[in-house]
Design a protein around this motif. Structure first.
Motif, PDB file in Angstrom:
ATOM      1  N   VAL A 172       0.859  -1.182   0.000  1.00 36.27           N
ATOM      2  CA  VAL A 172       0.000   0.000   0.000  1.00 36.27           C
ATOM      3  C   VAL A 172       0.895   1.232   0.000  1.00 36.27           C
ATOM      4  CG1 VAL A 172      -1.753   1.318   1.277  1.00 36.27           C
ATOM      5  CG2 VAL A 172      -1.836  -1.197   1.267  1.00 36.27           C
ATOM      6  N   ILE A 173       0.496   2.268  -0.725  1.00 37.96           N
ATOM      7  CA  ILE A 173       1.217   3.541  -0.704  1.00 37.96           C
ATOM      8  C   ILE A 173       0.245   4.647  -0.335  1.00 37.96           C
ATOM      9  CG2 ILE A 173       2.597   5.206  -2.005  1.00 37.96           C
ATOM     10  CD1 ILE A 173       3.429   2.931  -3.865  1.00 37.96           C
ATOM     11  N   HIS A 174       0.592   5.411   0.696  1.00 40.27           N
ATOM     12  CA  HIS A 174      -0.174   6.617   1.047  1.00 40.27           C
ATOM     13  C   HIS A 174       0.540   7.795   0.393  1.00 40.27           C
ATOM     14  CE1 HIS A 174      -2.102   9.850   3.195  1.00 40.27           C
ATOM     15  NE2 HIS A 174      -2.861   9.016   3.879  1.00 40.27           N
ATOM     16  N   MET A 175      -0.185   8.539  -0.447  1.00 45.15           N
ATOM     17  CA  MET A 175       0.427   9.579  -1.261  1.00 45.15           C
ATOM     18  C   MET A 175       0.352  10.974  -0.651  1.00 45.15           C
ATOM     19  SD  MET A 175       1.644   8.115  -3.987  1.00 45.15           S
ATOM     20  CE  MET A 175       1.894   9.549  -5.048  1.00 45.15           C
ATOM     21  N   ALA A 220       5.346   0.719  -6.969  1.00 50.53           N
ATOM     22  CA  ALA A 220       4.057   0.033  -7.052  1.00 50.53           C
ATOM     23  C   ALA A 220       4.064  -1.102  -8.067  1.00 50.53           C
ATOM     24  CB  ALA A 220       2.971   1.050  -7.418  1.00 50.53           C
ATOM     25  N   GLY A 221       3.256  -2.094  -7.772  1.00 51.10           N
ATOM     26  CA  GLY A 221       3.002  -3.174  -8.715  1.00 51.10           C
ATOM     27  C   GLY A 221       1.537  -3.165  -9.124  1.00 51.10           C
ATOM     28  N   ASP A 222       1.155  -4.140  -9.922  1.00 52.53           N
ATOM     29  CA  ASP A 222      -0.221  -4.169 -10.417  1.00 52.53           C
ATOM     30  C   ASP A 222      -1.250  -4.290  -9.302  1.00 52.53           C
ATOM     31  OD1 ASP A 222       0.700  -3.935 -12.999  1.00 52.53           O
ATOM     32  OD2 ASP A 222       0.604  -6.087 -13.424  1.00 52.53           O
ATOM     33  N   GLY A 223      -0.870  -4.921  -8.179  1.00 58.30           N
ATOM     34  CA  GLY A 223      -1.810  -5.116  -7.086  1.00 58.30           C
ATOM     35  C   GLY A 223      -1.727  -4.081  -5.987  1.00 58.30           C
ATOM     36  N   THR A 224      -0.870  -3.085  -6.138  1.00 56.79           N
ATOM     37  CA  THR A 224      -0.690  -2.078  -5.091  1.00 56.79           C
ATOM     38  C   THR A 224      -1.940  -1.223  -4.922  1.00 56.79           C
ATOM     39  OG1 THR A 224       1.672  -1.976  -5.604  1.00 56.79           O
ATOM     40  CG2 THR A 224       0.756  -0.156  -4.318  1.00 56.79           C
ATOM     41  N   ASP A 236      -5.520   2.572  -7.433  1.00 60.57           N
ATOM     42  CA  ASP A 236      -4.524   1.536  -7.666  1.00 60.57           C
ATOM     43  C   ASP A 236      -3.424   2.112  -8.560  1.00 60.57           C
ATOM     44  OD1 ASP A 236      -5.747   1.694 -10.167  1.00 60.57           O
ATOM     45  OD2 ASP A 236      -6.739  -0.260  -9.990  1.00 60.57           O
ATOM     46  N   ARG A 237      -2.498   1.264  -8.960  1.00 63.40           N
ATOM     47  CA  ARG A 237      -1.382   1.748  -9.768  1.00 63.40           C
ATOM     48  C   ARG A 237      -1.861   2.336 -11.089  1.00 63.40           C
ATOM     49  NH1 ARG A 237       2.535   1.272 -13.497  1.00 63.40           N
ATOM     50  NH2 ARG A 237       4.697   1.603 -12.765  1.00 63.40           N
ATOM     51  N   ALA A 238      -2.843   1.694 -11.699  1.00 63.78           N
ATOM     52  CA  ALA A 238      -3.340   2.183 -12.984  1.00 63.78           C
ATOM     53  C   ALA A 238      -3.944   3.580 -12.833  1.00 63.78           C
ATOM     54  CB  ALA A 238      -4.374   1.219 -13.556  1.00 63.78           C
TER      55      ALA A 238
END
Length: 301
Positions: A185-188, A222-226, A237-239
């Motif tokens: 998970v990334i908090h931006m 990030a990866g596809d599931g992040t 998500d990443r997309a």
């Protein structure tokens, strides 16, 4: 409906951000703090102001940002509904009041406040927010971060590593993004406004190029599931983050061309460099013209 809700959220953010501290307590009585599980041990909390991140587990509760002072009791209660462990840390992603307004309450309660060096400096001194023509007085001593860092810092808690990265000259000069490495998970913070044009606080050392660089840094993690927690707007998500990056780069490129052609700010705004994004992103408190003007001013500095 989603765009309508985004408009309401953005309008609430703007009104609360530019209000004086005593006035900020008004209209908070009916605010509900809601928690959404993002990953095992990781939650996103929403109320009024910036989205919160929460790590829970065997050790203690670790909070990212704390919204406004009148909401502290509700935030603490929401955390207590998730875990019986004590709240020990809060990390501020930047200095704005909708992310740090609860600092004094939590600091008095013994919670350790952490942030980038520039967050402490800005909270501790009078600031002028040119974007809103507002002077912000220094915060009380108990509201100031007691641990600060220059580049990165890691917290090894709850079976995870929370890695905070300073991203220079982005939304402000003190922004951090936080990577929950095991939970993915990334908090931006306010580097990412999901579903709306961003507020880039040029007067606090922010820049459009810095926002783009910060998003690129997050995308590299990030990866596809992040899962990505934005400062404002729904979980992404990443997309979704990549689409936001693409919009920023596209608008920046168009405005840079206008700058190179010698266009004035008014001429650049009139050229509508955001036109093809406006239907999707133009409903926030930063409208298309204002965002175009911000990009222009940022590139001219």
């Amino acid at each position: 409906m989603r765009r309508f809700l985004l408009c309401l959220s953005a309008a609430a953010f703007l009104s609360a951000l530019i209000a004086a501290v005593p006035a900020a307590a008004q209209g908070m009585e009916d605010v509900q703090v809601a928690a959404t599980q993002v990953a095992p041990g990781v939650y996103m909390l929403t109320g009024r102001g910036g989205n919160l991140g929460l790590s829970v587990g065997e050790d203690f509760a670790f909070l990212i940002d704390d919204q406004f002072a009148p909401l502290t009791d509700k935030i603490v209660a929401a955390v207590a509904e998730i875990t019986d462990r004590p709240l020990r840390f809060v990390l501020n992603t930047h200095w704005h009041g909708d992310h740090t307004g609860g600092n004094e309450n939590l600091g008095k309660a013994g919670v350790l406040i952490v942030a980038h060096d520039n967050v402490r400096q800005r909270l501790g001194t009078e600031q002028f927010m040119a974007a809103f023509d507002r002077t912000v007085p220094p915060s009380p001593a108990k509201a100031l971060p007691v641990v600060t860092f220059t580049d990165t810092v890691r917290f090894h808690v709850n079976g995870d590593t929370l890695h905070a990265h300073h991203v220079p000259a982005a939304h402000t000069d003190g922004d951090s993004i936080v990577h929950f490495e095991a939970a993915d998970v990334i908090h931006m913070g306010d580097v990412f406004f999901n579903g709306m044009y961003p507020f880039v606080d040029l007067g606090s050392g922010g820049s459009v190029d810095g926002v783009i660089a910060a998003v690129e840094r997050a995308l590299a993690l990030a990866g596809d599931g992040t899962k990505v927690i934005p400062g404002h707007g729904p979980l992404a998500d990443r997309a979704g983050l990549a689409a936001y990056r693409d919009m920023l780069k596209t608008v920046r490129g168009r405005v840079a061309k206008l700058v190179a052609e010698g266009k004035s700010r008014e001429e650049a705004v009139a050229a509508k460099p955001t036109a093809d994004f406006d239907e999707k992103l133009g409903g926030g408190f930063i409208g298309p013209d204002r965002f175009a003007a911000t990009v222009y001013e940022s590139l001219k500095r």
